[in-house]
Design an enzyme around this catalytic site. Structure first.
Site, PDB file in Angstrom:
ATOM      1  CG  HIS A  85     -71.400 -10.908  24.338  1.00 57.34           C
ATOM      2  ND1 HIS A  85     -72.477 -11.583  23.801  1.00 57.34           N
ATOM      3  CD2 HIS A  85     -70.405 -11.819  24.464  1.00 57.34           C
ATOM      4  CE1 HIS A  85     -72.145 -12.848  23.614  1.00 57.34           C
ATOM      5  NE2 HIS A  85     -70.894 -13.012  24.004  1.00 57.34           N
TER       6      HIS A  85
ATOM      7  NE  ARG B  39     -75.242  -8.123  24.223  1.00 55.85           N
ATOM      8  CZ  ARG B  39     -74.317  -7.221  23.885  1.00 55.85           C
ATOM      9  NH1 ARG B  39     -73.925  -6.318  24.750  1.00 55.85           N
ATOM     10  NH2 ARG B  39     -73.797  -7.212  22.668  1.00 55.85           N
TER      11      ARG B  39
ATOM     12  CE1 TYR C  88     -71.602  -4.049  21.011  1.00 55.90           C
ATOM     13  CE2 TYR C  88     -69.335  -4.562  21.611  1.00 55.90           C
ATOM     14  CZ  TYR C  88     -70.690  -4.725  21.806  1.00 55.90           C
ATOM     15  OH  TYR C  88     -71.123  -5.553  22.803  1.00 55.90           O
TER      16      TYR C  88
END
Ligand SMILES: Cc1ncc(C[n+]2csc(CCOP(=O)(O)OP(=O)(O)O)c2C)c(N)n1
Length: 368
Positions: A262, A258, A271
């Site tokens: 998100h 990805r 992160y």
């Protein structure tokens, strides 16, 4: 009283056909028509550009939160290209490219993420389910559809999509178990995009591959390079053909990434590192497929530019239609209409509260 290794067959394989430089392994190259190859490329470009446009629209407050697909175009399109219109496509919330391939108009996707129920309406005759938000719930729907097809002796197949995070849900295991026991014609397509929001693949499961989860259910499992549209198509076609001819379900793990956030409510810089993203950018599914098509003599820079322009113009028209349509839709009170024959007291109260709020807001706007 022996103590000996159990004999467990392992039909697991890894499949890659087209590398990062666009070089193809001719012994594995599927024999696809020029039309299909160019259609795949067109939808990859359309999916990517539509995604970029949706991000702008979200930032401008013209649609709500949505889940970008950037980087996952090959996993989605290679898989759905193996389906027939009579088959079922059961998406999660990140299957925009697959939905467009199947015939969902772009304005429906915009309406959905713009917060309008009407965006979930599937065009007549198209056998897709609406977007599923509860992670892994859609796998069970796909197995149910496949079970019904088998029961009715039709030759329809149901293909469902989900992420690596979904493989930790109970629904995932129930779906695979039922599908294997009853040999339903289901194709499970896991888009292992390495992250489930901020949970990395390494914290999702100890299994070295996700594909091996198929073994426990005694169904064929395969891991493919999910940024290689030829590999995804090959694996999906084998799985669909097997399912259609009575061979039961298959689990396909597409190893992909990805590249964006998100959803638009997420900040991935909290992160994951930029180096990781840059590393995967070099594996971009569109760039390598483009190189392959150029080498085959099916594309040149003029055609590439023309397809990009064609996609942008289709997107622009869809945005216009969405904005026109959204003016005529969207009474928020409608959300109470379709759940109960008779609304329970607490929902009656909530409806009344919302009605009052909307009225006050309207008056404030009028006086402003
Ligand atoms: C049952 C359930 N639990 C939690 C959530 C919140 N949630 C939304 S997306 C997501 C992560 C999904 O990750 P993955 O399955 O890998 O798919 P991806 O988003 O990476 O495509 C979570 C936990 C949810 N929608 N449904």
């Amino acid at each position: 009283m022996p103590r000996k290794p159990l004999e467990v067959d392992s039909p697991l394989e890894f499949l890659a056909i087209l590398d990062e430089e666009g070089l193809v392994d001719e012994s594995l190259e599927p024999k696809l028509s020029q039309d299909l190859l160019l259609k795949l490329y067109r939808f990859m470009v359309l999916g990517r550009r539509f995604d970029e446009r949706m991000l702008q629209l979200q930032r401008q407050g013209r649609i709500g939160t949505f889940a970008p697909i950037k980087g996952q175009e090959a996993s989605q399109l290679g898989a759905v290209a193996a389906l027939e219109p009579r088959d079922w496509m059961v998406p999660c919330f990140r299957e925009t490219a697959a939905q467009l391939w199947r015939g969902t108009p772009m304005e429906s996707v915009l309406l959905y993420f713009g917060g309008f129920d009407e965006g979930g309406r599937i065009p007549e005759g198209q056998k897709d389910l609406p977007v599923a938000i509860p992670v892994a719930s859609q796998l069970l729907h796909a197995v149910g559809l496949a079970w019904a097809a088998k029961y009715r002796k039709t030759d329809e197949v149901a293909m469902t999509f989900f992420g690596d995070g979904a493989t930790s849900e109970g629904d995932f295991h129930e779906a695979l178990n039922f599908a294997a026991v009853y040999q339903t014609p289901t194709v499970f397509v896991c888009q292992n995009n390495q992250w489930a929001i901020s949970i990395p693949r390494s914290k999702q499961t100890r299994s070295r591959t996700l594909a091996q989860k198929a073994l426990a259910y005694e169904m064929p499992g395969i891991q493919v390079d999910g940024n290689d549209v030829l590999a995804v198509y090959t694996a999906a076609k084998e799985a669909v053909d097997r399912a259609r001819s009575g061979g039961g379900p298959t689990f396909i793990e597409c190893v992909t990434y990805r590249m964006a956030m998100h959803t638009t409510a997420d900040d991935p810089s909290r992160y994951r590192s930029e180096e990781e993203v840059a590393q995967w950018a070099r594996k971009d599914p569109i760039i390598r497929f483009e190189k392959y098509l150029i080498a085959k003599g099916l594309l040149d820079s003029k055609a590439i530019e023309a397809m990009a322009l064609e996609a942008d113009s289709a997107i622009q028209q869809a945005v216009k239609r969405y904005e026109e349509l959204s003016q005529t839709l969207g009474d928020p009170l409608q959300m109470f209409d379709h759940h109960f024959e008779q609304l329970p007291a607490h929902l009656l109260e909530q409806r009344e509260e919302l009605r009052r709020y909307l009225k006050e807001e309207e008056e404030e706007t009028r006086h402003a």
